[in-house]
Design a protein around this motif. Structure first.
Motif, short mmCIF file in Angstrom:
data_model
loop_
_atom_site.label_atom_id
_atom_site.label_comp_id
_atom_site.label_asym_id
_atom_site.label_seq_id
_atom_site.Cartn_x
_atom_site.Cartn_y
_atom_site.Cartn_z
N GLN A 54 0.83 -1.21 0.00
CA GLN A 54 0.00 0.00 0.00
C GLN A 54 0.87 1.27 0.00
O GLN A 54 0.57 2.23 -0.72
CB GLN A 54 -0.93 0.01 1.21
CG GLN A 54 -2.03 -1.03 1.14
CD GLN A 54 -2.85 -1.10 2.44
OE1 GLN A 54 -2.41 -0.60 3.49
NE2 GLN A 54 -4.02 -1.72 2.37
N LEU A 55 1.92 1.27 0.79
CA LEU A 55 2.81 2.43 0.86
C LEU A 55 3.53 2.64 -0.48
O LEU A 55 3.70 3.78 -0.93
CB LEU A 55 3.82 2.27 1.98
CG LEU A 55 3.25 2.35 3.41
CD1 LEU A 55 4.31 1.94 4.42
CD2 LEU A 55 2.74 3.75 3.69
N ARG A 56 3.93 1.55 -1.12
CA ARG A 56 4.56 1.65 -2.44
C ARG A 56 3.58 2.21 -3.46
O ARG A 56 3.93 3.10 -4.24
CB ARG A 56 5.03 0.27 -2.90
CG ARG A 56 6.54 0.17 -2.97
CD ARG A 56 6.97 -1.14 -3.53
NE ARG A 56 6.65 -2.17 -2.54
CZ ARG A 56 6.53 -3.44 -2.80
NH1 ARG A 56 6.69 -3.90 -4.01
NH2 ARG A 56 6.26 -4.30 -1.85
N ALA A 57 2.36 1.70 -3.45
CA ALA A 57 1.34 2.17 -4.39
C ALA A 57 1.02 3.65 -4.19
O ALA A 57 0.75 4.36 -5.16
CB ALA A 57 0.06 1.33 -4.23
N ALA A 58 1.08 4.11 -2.96
CA ALA A 58 0.81 5.52 -2.66
C ALA A 58 2.03 6.41 -2.93
O ALA A 58 1.96 7.63 -2.80
CB ALA A 58 0.37 5.66 -1.20
N ASP A 118 9.92 3.73 -1.75
CA ASP A 118 10.36 3.27 -3.05
C ASP A 118 10.06 1.78 -3.26
O ASP A 118 9.34 1.19 -2.47
CB ASP A 118 11.86 3.58 -3.25
CG ASP A 118 12.73 2.92 -2.20
OD1 ASP A 118 12.27 2.03 -1.48
OD2 ASP A 118 13.91 3.32 -2.09
N ASN A 119 10.66 1.20 -4.24
CA ASN A 119 10.32 -0.17 -4.62
C ASN A 119 11.03 -1.25 -3.80
O ASN A 119 11.41 -2.28 -4.33
CB ASN A 119 10.66 -0.38 -6.10
CG ASN A 119 9.43 -0.59 -6.93
OD1 ASN A 119 8.35 -0.78 -6.41
ND2 ASN A 119 9.61 -0.55 -8.25
N ARG A 120 11.18 -1.05 -2.54
CA ARG A 120 11.80 -2.06 -1.68
C ARG A 120 10.84 -3.18 -1.38
O ARG A 120 9.63 -2.97 -1.30
CB ARG A 120 12.25 -1.44 -0.35
CG ARG A 120 13.41 -0.51 -0.49
CD ARG A 120 13.78 0.00 0.86
NE ARG A 120 13.15 1.31 1.00
CZ ARG A 120 13.27 2.05 2.06
NH1 ARG A 120 13.92 1.63 3.10
NH2 ARG A 120 12.69 3.23 2.10
N ASP A 121 11.38 -4.36 -1.18
CA ASP A 121 10.50 -5.43 -0.72
C ASP A 121 10.44 -5.38 0.80
O ASP A 121 11.24 -4.72 1.46
CB ASP A 121 11.01 -6.80 -1.22
CG ASP A 121 12.33 -7.22 -0.62
OD1 ASP A 121 12.39 -8.33 -0.08
OD2 ASP A 121 13.30 -6.44 -0.67
#
Length: 126
Positions: free
Chosen positions: A111-115, A119-122
Motif C-alpha cells: 500500500q505504501l509503495r502504491a501511494a 520506493d520499490n523495496r521489498d
C-alpha cells in the motif's frame, strides 16, 4: 549586551543541524556581527562526511581538532577492552517468526509503495 559575548561553548555539537537551537543562535549572533569565538565539543561527530560538514558549516567552525582513543591525551582515560565476535546460528524458530512478521507488514508495504510513500523495496528491506 550581546556585544559583550566573547565565547560560546556548545556541547553535543553533533546536534547542530537544520533549525536546532544551536544553529539558530549562531546564525543570529553572526548576523548581529558579534565578534565571538565558538568552541564546539562532541564525542560523537558522526560517521558520514556530509553530516559532519553540515555541523562545521552551521557552527562556523574554522579549525577541527580530532582526537581518538589512540591519542596520548585521550588514551589514559580509555579502558582496555577486548572484542570477541560470536557467530550465533539462526534457528528455525527465528526463521518462522521472521516469515510471519514479513507476512504481516507486506500488505502495508504494498500500500505504501502504491501511494508513492516508499520506493520499490521489498518488505524484507524495510
Amino acid at each position: 549586551m550581546v556585544k559583550q559575548l566573547v565565547c560560546l561553548v556548545i556541547d553535543e555539537a553533533h546536534r547542530a543541524s537544520g533549525n536546532h537551537a544551536y544553529c539558530v543562535a549562531v546564525r543570529q549572533l553572526v548576523a548581529a556581527g558579534v565578534p565571538l569565538r565558538i568552541l564546539a565539543l562532541t564525542a560523537t561527530p558522526g560517521s558520514k562526511q556530509p553530516n559532519i560538514q553540515a555541523v562545521i558549516n552551521n557552527l562556523c567552525i574554522s579549525e577541527l581538532i580530532h582526537r581518538d582513543e589512540s591519542d596520548l591525551e585521550v588514551k589514559r582515560y580509555v579502558n582496555t577492552r577486548t572484542v570477541e565476535l560470536l557467530k550465533v546460528p539462526v534457528g528455525s524458530d527465528t526463521t518462522q517468526v521472521n516469515a510471519m512478521i514479513l507476512d504481516l507488514i507486506n500488505t502495508h508495504v504494498v500500500q505504501l509503495r502504491a501511494a508513492g510513500v516508499i520506493d520499490n523495496r521489498d518488505a524484507a528491506n524495510v
